[in-house]
Motif scaffolding. Structure first.
Motif, PDB file in Angstrom:
ATOM      1  N   SER A 112      -8.741  -0.960  95.194  1.00 17.65           N
ATOM      2  CA  SER A 112      -8.709  -0.816  93.734  1.00 17.65           C
ATOM      3  C   SER A 112      -9.831   0.117  93.278  1.00 17.65           C
ATOM      4  CB  SER A 112      -8.865  -2.185  93.062  1.00 17.65           C
ATOM      5  OG  SER A 112     -10.216  -2.592  93.110  1.00 17.65           O
ATOM      6  N   ALA A 113      -9.590   0.795  92.160  1.00 17.20           N
ATOM      7  CA  ALA A 113     -10.591   1.738  91.647  1.00 17.20           C
ATOM      8  C   ALA A 113     -11.870   1.011  91.229  1.00 17.20           C
ATOM      9  CB  ALA A 113     -10.015   2.503  90.467  1.00 17.20           C
ATOM     10  N   GLY A 127     -15.176   1.161  93.649  1.00 15.41           N
ATOM     11  CA  GLY A 127     -16.194   2.214  93.539  1.00 15.41           C
ATOM     12  C   GLY A 127     -17.107   1.994  92.349  1.00 15.41           C
ATOM     13  N   GLU A 128     -16.527   1.504  91.250  1.00 16.23           N
ATOM     14  CA  GLU A 128     -17.346   1.263  90.052  1.00 16.23           C
ATOM     15  C   GLU A 128     -18.351   0.141  90.293  1.00 16.23           C
ATOM     16  OE1 GLU A 128     -14.494   2.299  86.306  1.00 16.23           O
ATOM     17  OE2 GLU A 128     -13.889   0.589  87.505  1.00 16.23           O
ATOM     18  N   ARG A 129     -17.976  -0.800  91.158  1.00 13.87           N
ATOM     19  CA  ARG A 129     -18.895  -1.898  91.439  1.00 13.87           C
ATOM     20  C   ARG A 129     -20.056  -1.432  92.329  1.00 13.87           C
ATOM     21  NH1 ARG A 129     -22.235  -4.259  93.581  1.00 13.87           N
ATOM     22  NH2 ARG A 129     -22.392  -6.330  94.458  1.00 13.87           N
ATOM     23  N   PHE A 130     -19.739  -0.774  93.431  1.00 16.47           N
ATOM     24  CA  PHE A 130     -20.816  -0.446  94.362  1.00 16.47           C
ATOM     25  C   PHE A 130     -21.655   0.733  93.915  1.00 16.47           C
ATOM     26  CE2 PHE A 130     -18.384  -3.243  97.118  1.00 16.47           C
ATOM     27  CZ  PHE A 130     -19.413  -4.071  97.532  1.00 16.47           C
ATOM     28  N   VAL A 131     -21.114   1.536  93.017  1.00 14.38           N
ATOM     29  CA  VAL A 131     -21.913   2.662  92.569  1.00 14.38           C
ATOM     30  C   VAL A 131     -23.105   2.175  91.747  1.00 14.38           C
ATOM     31  CG1 VAL A 131     -20.988   3.302  90.297  1.00 14.38           C
ATOM     32  CG2 VAL A 131     -21.577   5.080  91.947  1.00 14.38           C
ATOM     33  N   TRP A 144     -19.137   5.449 110.315  1.00 10.94           N
ATOM     34  CA  TRP A 144     -19.839   5.099 109.084  1.00 10.94           C
ATOM     35  C   TRP A 144     -18.843   4.675 108.016  1.00 10.94           C
ATOM     36  CZ3 TRP A 144     -25.326   5.663 109.137  1.00 10.94           C
ATOM     37  CH2 TRP A 144     -25.831   6.387 110.223  1.00 10.94           C
ATOM     38  N   ASP A 145     -17.894   3.816 108.403  1.00 13.48           N
ATOM     39  CA  ASP A 145     -16.814   3.407 107.511  1.00 13.48           C
ATOM     40  C   ASP A 145     -17.275   2.223 106.652  1.00 13.48           C
ATOM     41  OD1 ASP A 145     -14.553   2.391 106.303  1.00 13.48           O
ATOM     42  OD2 ASP A 145     -13.256   2.825 108.033  1.00 13.48           O
ATOM     43  N   VAL A 146     -17.578   2.499 105.395  1.00 10.91           N
ATOM     44  CA  VAL A 146     -18.179   1.482 104.534  1.00 10.91           C
ATOM     45  C   VAL A 146     -17.189   0.365 104.194  1.00 10.91           C
ATOM     46  CG1 VAL A 146     -19.353   1.069 102.346  1.00 10.91           C
ATOM     47  CG2 VAL A 146     -19.730   3.212 103.567  1.00 10.91           C
ATOM     48  N   LYS A 147     -15.957   0.752 103.868  1.00 10.96           N
ATOM     49  CA  LYS A 147     -14.981  -0.286 103.504  1.00 10.96           C
ATOM     50  C   LYS A 147     -14.741  -1.233 104.679  1.00 10.96           C
ATOM     51  CE  LYS A 147     -12.465   1.909  99.730  1.00 10.96           C
ATOM     52  NZ  LYS A 147     -11.170   2.357  99.183  1.00 10.96           N
ATOM     53  N   ARG A 148     -14.716  -0.669 105.882  1.00 13.16           N
ATOM     54  CA  ARG A 148     -14.502  -1.503 107.062  1.00 13.16           C
ATOM     55  C   ARG A 148     -15.627  -2.534 107.187  1.00 13.16           C
ATOM     56  NH1 ARG A 148     -16.351  -1.192 112.291  1.00 13.16           N
ATOM     57  NH2 ARG A 148     -14.960  -1.952 113.922  1.00 13.16           N
ATOM     58  N   LEU A 149     -16.846  -2.073 106.896  1.00 14.42           N
ATOM     59  CA  LEU A 149     -17.990  -2.971 106.988  1.00 14.42           C
ATOM     60  C   LEU A 149     -17.875  -4.122 105.976  1.00 14.42           C
ATOM     61  CD1 LEU A 149     -20.873  -3.419 108.180  1.00 14.42           C
ATOM     62  CD2 LEU A 149     -21.731  -1.990 106.323  1.00 14.42           C
ATOM     63  N   ARG A 193     -16.005   8.335  92.842  1.00 14.52           N
ATOM     64  CA  ARG A 193     -14.852   8.834  93.615  1.00 14.52           C
ATOM     65  C   ARG A 193     -15.135   8.764  95.106  1.00 14.52           C
ATOM     66  NH1 ARG A 193     -14.879  12.817  89.606  1.00 14.52           N
ATOM     67  NH2 ARG A 193     -15.795  14.372  91.005  1.00 14.52           N
ATOM     68  N   ALA A 194     -16.365   9.114  95.479  1.00 16.32           N
ATOM     69  CA  ALA A 194     -16.703   9.102  96.906  1.00 16.32           C
ATOM     70  C   ALA A 194     -16.604   7.686  97.466  1.00 16.32           C
ATOM     71  CB  ALA A 194     -18.100   9.674  97.119  1.00 16.32           C
ATOM     72  N   TRP A 195     -17.083   6.697  96.691  1.00 16.15           N
ATOM     73  CA  TRP A 195     -16.967   5.310  97.146  1.00 16.15           C
ATOM     74  C   TRP A 195     -15.499   4.933  97.274  1.00 16.15           C
ATOM     75  CZ3 TRP A 195     -20.280   1.704  98.949  1.00 16.15           C
ATOM     76  CH2 TRP A 195     -21.641   1.959  98.814  1.00 16.15           C
ATOM     77  N   ASN A 196     -14.717   5.278  96.262  1.00 17.50           N
ATOM     78  CA  ASN A 196     -13.315   4.878  96.285  1.00 17.50           C
ATOM     79  C   ASN A 196     -12.542   5.576  97.395  1.00 17.50           C
ATOM     80  OD1 ASN A 196     -13.151   2.844  94.416  1.00 17.50           O
ATOM     81  ND2 ASN A 196     -12.934   4.249  92.681  1.00 17.50           N
ATOM     82  N   ALA A 197     -12.923   6.805  97.697  1.00 17.71           N
ATOM     83  CA  ALA A 197     -12.241   7.536  98.764  1.00 17.71           C
ATOM     84  C   ALA A 197     -12.747   7.093 100.136  1.00 17.71           C
ATOM     85  CB  ALA A 197     -12.460   9.033  98.584  1.00 17.71           C
ATOM     86  N   ASP A 198     -13.679   6.156 100.149  1.00 19.61           N
ATOM     87  CA  ASP A 198     -14.290   5.688 101.390  1.00 19.61           C
ATOM     88  C   ASP A 198     -14.846   6.855 102.194  1.00 19.61           C
ATOM     89  OD1 ASP A 198     -15.194   3.681 102.983  1.00 19.61           O
ATOM     90  OD2 ASP A 198     -13.359   3.506 104.177  1.00 19.61           O
ATOM     91  N   MET A 199     -15.563   7.718 101.514  1.00 22.17           N
ATOM     92  CA  MET A 199     -16.205   8.829 102.218  1.00 22.17           C
ATOM     93  C   MET A 199     -17.129   8.255 103.286  1.00 22.17           C
ATOM     94  SD  MET A 199     -18.707  11.789 100.685  1.00 22.17           S
ATOM     95  CE  MET A 199     -17.413  12.766  99.947  1.00 22.17           C
ATOM     96  N   PRO A 200     -16.989   8.732 104.535  1.00 19.92           N
ATOM     97  CA  PRO A 200     -17.883   8.208 105.577  1.00 19.92           C
ATOM     98  C   PRO A 200     -19.341   8.327 105.128  1.00 19.92           C
ATOM     99  CG  PRO A 200     -16.216   9.613 106.535  1.00 19.92           C
ATOM    100  CD  PRO A 200     -16.068   9.745 105.046  1.00 19.92           C
TER     101      PRO A 200
END
Lengths: 839, 484
Positions: free
Chosen positions: A219-220, A223-227, A594-599, A259-266
């Motif tokens: 969900s979008a 990214g808003e939460r972790f940013v 460095w996959d943040v969502k996986r973590l 956007r970077a968080w939501n796109a799961d940028m490594p």
């Protein structure tokens, strides 16, 4: 009743086919002392101040932070294998004030246990090791655990080993609804909807929890939460700070980060782009935009400030922010002297600072868009700009044609040579020499004045003004385009010197651009620029970055880091509570790319995370901060999340993502009082009152008071503060935001449930907490409701006043007294400890 | 069973609520003070504002700090320099200004002797100018330090250095350290209150009264003269006290069920905080209501209910001190006497500005003395630096007489709790350019203030980001000469 329900152990969390294998966990109670974990902290605490890395403060030419010195054979202070014969121990236990260490005047003495530890360590041979955090990360093997079904994940195995040593065990799983609320708030900063709750409750598939986590991560809102935490670390704000506190437009960088968080940028890419995106081969605008991270520092535009001093302040801020965010090291000590505790030299500091020393920024003035900057027009602005340019081209062509008619001239000549121009002043002739398309607004105006009265030129003036207003339109659009301050390297780097006591005008020896090599080697192929620094931070050899990052992410879910001092991984920082778990997480994070969502997925699906948070007095006493995780994580939500939760529950939250900052409700006079009356808070209206908290305008010198306990966003902050004061209670009880949200919640419930006090209270509990109230809870609220309804019936004027609070459109509710009483009930519910906390 | 939990469980809800203190999830507090006090610190965890004993017997129990924001011209108030008057209008001697940097002055400035009349006052013979006539009468309570210095010559960093020990933002302020060390004596009021007059916040912003890295419960709470005295302390429109009480009763009952069910001590703390919030809603407006004072008292201070004046704030400071508030910080804007306008002229402008200050301050000293509180209340009155012995560069050609910022040598004064009255410490050179004897740095002042509160400034520390921080950084010496 509720208690019984809560005690039902339901195995709703899928058992993960873990890699449980190999040796069983052996109890390590009789193991020899571990230097880094047990001995070094004592030496650091009591000895390093005078016998540590700081050469200025060093006494008696003795170092105890380095093996070669501490175990020296000339004038030895430690006799390995023989504590009784060691000068170190003799001095520590001495009664003679001249001999005693640490000297009595420092008022620091070791306790019996600490002395015994040192004795044991020496008797065991004084084995030396380096500080744990500087050791390479090695992935520990996951061994079997004796907790059977309670072990869902390698995370649980490592935690389980510690619990076993303590004679404890995990708690049973939390009720499904509790976990769903916990994980939804943790991963999105928003509460689960009632529908989410109902469908999760009904989903008996073993992977129901997995799918919920996947849904949340996708969900979008994620990214808003972790940013938010990233903005704290990046000291993001919408103004400069200091006296003038001019508004800046860094928000396109904030939107990029979302956007970077939501796109799961490594995370390695996320790192490299923000520190050095501008230095990427053929850097894209997006990569350059990412470097706004570095430029989020405060800017001092006060009169009388020396630009060179400002510039050095900015370089130091960038350096120290990098040090805290990625290395977990307190570099700021080394501004002025060698680090007292960590093996960092003042030279190392300036070597690192040198990476940030080469932008064209000179420190002068307080321009909140100080170059280098990047224009980030919205699509609409790009369209307007294109349209304005076309209009200019058309107007210029029209003017050119007209001019050729009225100012005829020969081949190779300009309008200035035409007979019409004869007698005009030199300045006018100069303008006429240039092609119409190249003239600016002032020049066009001058021509208009010059020729306005020439009747034969009656078309000329209007044509000039058409072009002028086209230029005005373009400039207007251009001015409104946000400019984000970004990084850029000057072709010729500045020389870097060690600065005496950190003073900008006291340069001493010259230093090279360099990293502290003892942490990890700097590869020869990397440029000695920020690009190389970023590569070094995420390199396979770097022992700190992955540990520091996973620890911080851990603390965002579990409340406290595995290393509690998440801002300090140095010798003075806390030892990891679960060293193997930290290294397992760090290495698997790195291996995963460095996959943040996986973590986050791993953490949130562990038993440790999913277990009940219920606690016995005995356990509270033994583990007050829940470091062992014999119970589930629990804690008060951050203030911004409380607001988002209230708005979401009220059905008021407005969901557009990104854009310029907004100005929701704020008590009158807050900015004015702080800014000499120069800054007026113009509160927004309509939808902007209900945007997610992360979009609230952040004035650096006076942050939004509604976000209590927040970082000030003045310098990098990576550790959140959670206090519990009456001032917070006043806010969530009385502020218009929360009263209005209570109205929204009441209104929503009254629409959903047509009658019955009990049914309505049930609905409120289901909406807010995904559970039914117990009989006792229902009784408390029922009687409160009836009492308040009675009171408001006798005084409907008051009821109407309460209902009218806030700008959200008024619903037509016939019975004001009843509605007002429900608002007060909702206000109480939104202030329940269970609602203020993730349970 | 843990005795504390057992005790809590034995208590009925209501008695718990009466006795429950301020709680905070602040394990950070265990680092309060150095080794040896760890046990005492443990008790603090659940009630960070409980009164605590300092390191040794205190001379002062509380502080009222009067900050004249912008920094008053000390050479026209406290430090009489006849030689400077004699050389008025001449070029400042090169040797005095070489290598120095000033905020708004370049080149060779003109010396500015004071146009004010000076005389010695009281038994102690303290020099005071005619700008502050009411202070003449309390000269024997005043302890003037004429040898202060700082390194910062811009307002914000100088103010931060004075209040936090560092010119950069982020450290805890003096008031936060004081409440961190001593707690509060009134559980219905904040321990550290800030009052601001002339409508302008201090230059250092909230950092000048912030908690820095200490738990936020120690930050200064600004009691405002407009709107709610404490933010969000008014009940919403339509909700009276009785309704609020009922809603809190329901909330408390529900939270108590929750605490029994899940056993989190934090839930009990939360109940206590909500109850305290309820009491503060009454006690803060009460203490802030100066109409409860007699007309004679209002007249003595020159206070007028409804205004945001320095006079009102001086009276409020006394009311707050009386109620056991540990630290009251006043900021009064308008003392930046550059000479850029008539109001900033050290003749009439200063007379007018001082008229808003010296009467209420003298009244405060007298009032505290009459109530037997002066001995245990330390009053400090200062700016963030001093002002130059020469005319400010930008305004030197005009008719208005003003002075530039000056960090090298300036004067402040203290009174009450533990300082010598009618006493003058330190001396500037003949022209007031430098300190002739007994230099006192702002870190020394901080060390002295903490000493008067009963603290060894080197031991009142807090561990943050890997090191023990203290107000005086790595500096500071107690100025024993001023201690009575």
């Amino acid at each position: 009743m509720r208690a019984t329900k809560r005690r039902e152990i339901c195995h709703w969390l899928a058992s993960i086919a873990t890699i449980l294998c190999c040796s069983s966990a052996t109890d390590a109670a009789e193991a020899p002392l571990r230097f880094a974990e047990q001995v070094q902290p004592i030496l650091s605490e009591f000895c390093f101040q005078c016998h540590g890395p700081d050469s200025q403060a060093r006494q008696a030419d003795l170092r105890l932070d380095v093996r070669e010195h501490a175990l020296r054979t000339e004038q030895p202070v430690i006799a390995p294998g023989n504590s009784a014969d060691s000068e170190l121990i003799r001095r520590i236990v001495s009664d003679d004030p001249e001999q005693q260490m640490p000297p009595p005047k420092l008022k620091r003495a070791l306790n019996e246990k600490q002395i015994a530890t040192l004795r044991q360590w020496i008797d065991e041979g004084a084995e030396w090791g380096q500080h744990w955090a500087y050791d390479p990360i090695r992935k520990p093997r996951v061994s079997a655990s004796s907790f059977g079904t309670l072990v869902r994940h390698p995370i649980d195995v490592f935690l389980g080993q510690r619990l076993e040593r303590e004679g404890l065990t995990f708690s049973e799983l939390a009720p499904k609804s509790t976990w769903l609320r916990r994980v939804t708030l943790d991963l999105t900063g928003l509460p689960p909807s009632r529908d989410d709750g109902v469908s999760f409750e009904a989903d008996a598939n073993p992977d129901a929890a997995d799918r919920s986590v996947d849904r949340l991560l996708a969900s979008a809102a994620y990214g808003e939460r972790f940013v938010w935490d990233w903005l704290d670390a990046a000291r993001y704000a919408d103004s400069n700070g200091y006296q003038g506190d001019a508004e800046r437009t860094m928000w396109p960088w904030r939107d990029w980060a979302v956007r970077a968080w939501n796109a799961d940028m490594p995370f390695d890419q996320f790192t490299v782009w923000q520190l050095a995106g501008d230095l990427a081969p053929q850097a894209s605008d997006e990569q350059r935009l990412a470097t706004g991270f570095c430029r989020n520092h405060m800017i001092n535009g006060e009169g009388g400030r020396i630009p060179a001093e400002n510039r050095v302040d900015y370089v130091m801020d960038m350096t120290e922010t990098m040090g805290t965010v990625w290395l977990g090291l307190t570099l700021n000590c080394c501004r002025c002297h060698d680090h007292k505790f960590d093996p960092l030299k003042q030279r190392d500091y300036y070597g690192l600072a040198s990476f940030f020393n080469n932008t064209p920024v000179d420190g002068g003035g307080g321009d909140p868009q100080t170059r280098p900057n990047l224009e980030t027009p919205s699509e609409e602005q790009q369209r307007q700009l294109r349209a304005a340019k076309e209009e200019i081209t058309r107007a210029a062509a029209g003017l050119d044609e007209l001019e050729r008619r009225h100012f005829p001239r020969g081949e190779g000549q300009t309008a200035a040579d035409a007979s019409m121009a004869q007698g005009a002043p030199g300045a006018i002739l100069e303008i006429l020499k240039s092609a119409p398309a190249n003239r600016d607004r002032g020049q066009l105006e001058k021509l208009n004045k010059q020729f306005a009265e020439r009747s034969e030129l009656n078309e000329y003036g209007p044509a000039l003004l058409v072009l002028k207003s086209a230029l005005e339109r373009r400039d207007g659009v251009a001015r409104a385009i946000p400019r984000v301050m970004i990084m850029e390297e000057m072709p010729q780097p500045r020389e870097m010197h060690v600065l005496f006591k950190g003073l900008y005008d006291k340069p001493t020896e010259k230093v090279e651009t360099s990293v502290p090599q003892q942490l990890a080697a700097f590869q020869a192929e990397w440029p000695k620029q920020r690009w190389g620094l970023a590569q070094w931070l995420v390199s396979a050899e770097q022992p700190l970055t992955a540990r520091v990052i996973v620890n911080r992410f851990w603390s965002q879910l579990f409340g406290v880091g595995i290393v509690k001092t998440s801002e300090d991984f140095g010798v003075q920082g806390e030892m990891p509570q679960h060293p193997q778990l930290l290294d397992w997480l760090a290495s698997s994070f790195r291996q995963s790319g460095w996959d943040v969502k996986r973590l986050f997925r791993q953490m949130s699906l562990s038993h440790a995370y999913a277990q009940s948070s219920r606690v016995s007095p005995e356990l509270t006493d033994r583990d007050p901060e829940n470091r062992w995780l014999a119970r589930g994580p629990r804690g008060r939500l951050p203030a911004w999340m409380l607001r988002d939760q209230a708005l979401a529950l009220a059905g008021m939250l407005s969901r557009p993502i990104g854009g310029p900052p907004v100005k929701p409700y704020q008590p009158l006079g807050i900015w004015e009082e702080t800014t000499f009356g120069n800054k007026r808070y113009e509160q927004d209206h309509g939808e902007n009152l209900y945007r997610r908290s992360v979009y609230t305008f952040w004035r650096r010198i006076i942050g939004p008071p509604i976000f209590f306990d927040s970082a000030s966003r003045q310098t990098c902050t990576v550790k959140q503060s959670r206090t519990n004061t009456p001032l917070h209670a006043l806010l969530t009880l009385n502020d218009v935001t929360y009263i209005e949200a209570a109205r929204g919640l009441a209104d929503r419930m009254l629409n959903e449930v047509s009658s019955g006090v009990d049914a309505r209270i049930d609905q409120l509990f289901q909406t807010v907490l995904l559970r039914s109230p117990t009989t006792e809870e229902r009784e408390v609220l029922t009687s409160a409701f009836r009492r308040m309804q009675g009171e408001f019936s006798a005084d409907t004027e008051s009821a109407v006043k309460l209902i009218r609070m806030g700008e959200w459109p008024q619903a037509d509710r016939g019975d004001a007294a009843e509605f007002a009483a429900w608002i007060v009930v909702c206000n109480s519910i939104l202030n329940l400890d269970e609602v203020l906390c993730k349970e | 069973m843990n005795p504390r939990m057992e005790q809590l469980q034995l208590q009925t809800r209501r008695t718990f609520l009466q006795h429950g203190g301020l709680g905070v999830g602040a394990m950070a507090l265990t680092s309060l003070m150095t080794t040896g006090q760890a046990e005492a610190a443990k008790d603090v965890v659940h009630n960070p504002l409980a009164p605590r004993e300092p390191h040794f017997a205190a001379k002062a129990k509380r502080i009222i700090y009067l900050h004249l924001t912008g920094s008053p011209p000390h050479l026209d108030l406290y430090d009489y320099k006849p030689e400077l008057v004699r050389l008025n209008g001449q070029d400042a001697p090169k040797s005095f200004i070489e290598g120095k940097r000033f905020a708004f002055t370049t080149g060779t400035p003109k010396l500015l002797g004071t146009p004010r009349q000076f005389a010695q006052h009281g038994q102690g013979g303290v020099w005071l100018s005619d700008a502050i006539p009411h202070l003449h009468g309390v000269a024997d309570e005043m302890c003037v330090i004429r040898s202060m210095f700082t390194e910062q010559f811009n307002h914000a960093p100088a103010e931060l250095l004075l209040y936090t020990g560092s010119p950069r933002s982020g450290r805890p302020s003096l008031g936060a350290w004081a409440t961190y060390g001593l707690g509060s004596e009134n559980e219905n009021l904040p321990g550290f209150v800030v009052l601001i007059s002339s409508g302008v916040q201090p230059n250092g912003g909230k950092n000048s009264f912030g908690a820095g890295f200490l738990p936020s419960v120690f930050q200064g709470v600004q009691c405002r003269s407009k709107g709610d005295p404490v933010l969000y302390s008014s009940d919403p429109p339509g909700m009276d006290r009785e309704l609020r009480r009922w809603s809190l009763d329901a909330l408390r009952d529900l939270n108590t069920i929750q605490a029994e069910e899940l056993g989190h001590p934090e839930t009990l703390t939360r109940i206590a905080q909500y109850e305290l919030a309820f009491r503060m809603q009454t006690s803060v407006p009460e203490v802030m209501d100066i109409t409860r004072e007699s007309q004679a008292v209002l007249d003595a201070y020159g206070a007028q209910p409804g205004q945001a004046s320095f006079a009102n704030n001086c009276l409020l400071a006394r009311r707050l001190a009386e109620q056991g508030v540990r630290y009251v910080q006043l900021f009064d804007w308008g003392w930046d006497f550059h000479g850029t306008g008539a109001g900033e002229d050290i003749r009439d402008g200063l007379t007018k500005k001082c008229a808003t200050m010296d009467k209420p301050v003298a009244a405060l000293i007298n009032d505290l003395r009459d109530r037997g509180m002066l001995d245990e209340t330390l009053i400090i009155c200062s700016g963030e630096f001093g002002r130059t012995p020469f005319r400010e560069g930008r305004t030197a050609a005009g008719s208005v007489l003003g002075r530039d910022h000056f960090p090298d040598c300036y004067s402040i004064w203290l009174a009450g709790g533990g300082v010598k009255g009618g006493f003058t410490h330190g001396e500037s050179d003949e022209l007031g350019f430098s300190i002739a004897r007994d230099k006192v740095h702002v870190h020394d002042l901080q060390a002295t203030i903490l000493h008067l509160l009963g603290f060894d400034h080197t031991r009142l520390v807090h561990r943050f980001q890997g090191r023990d921080y203290r107000l005086t950084d790595v500096h500071g010496n107690v100025v024993r000469e001023v201690v009575s």
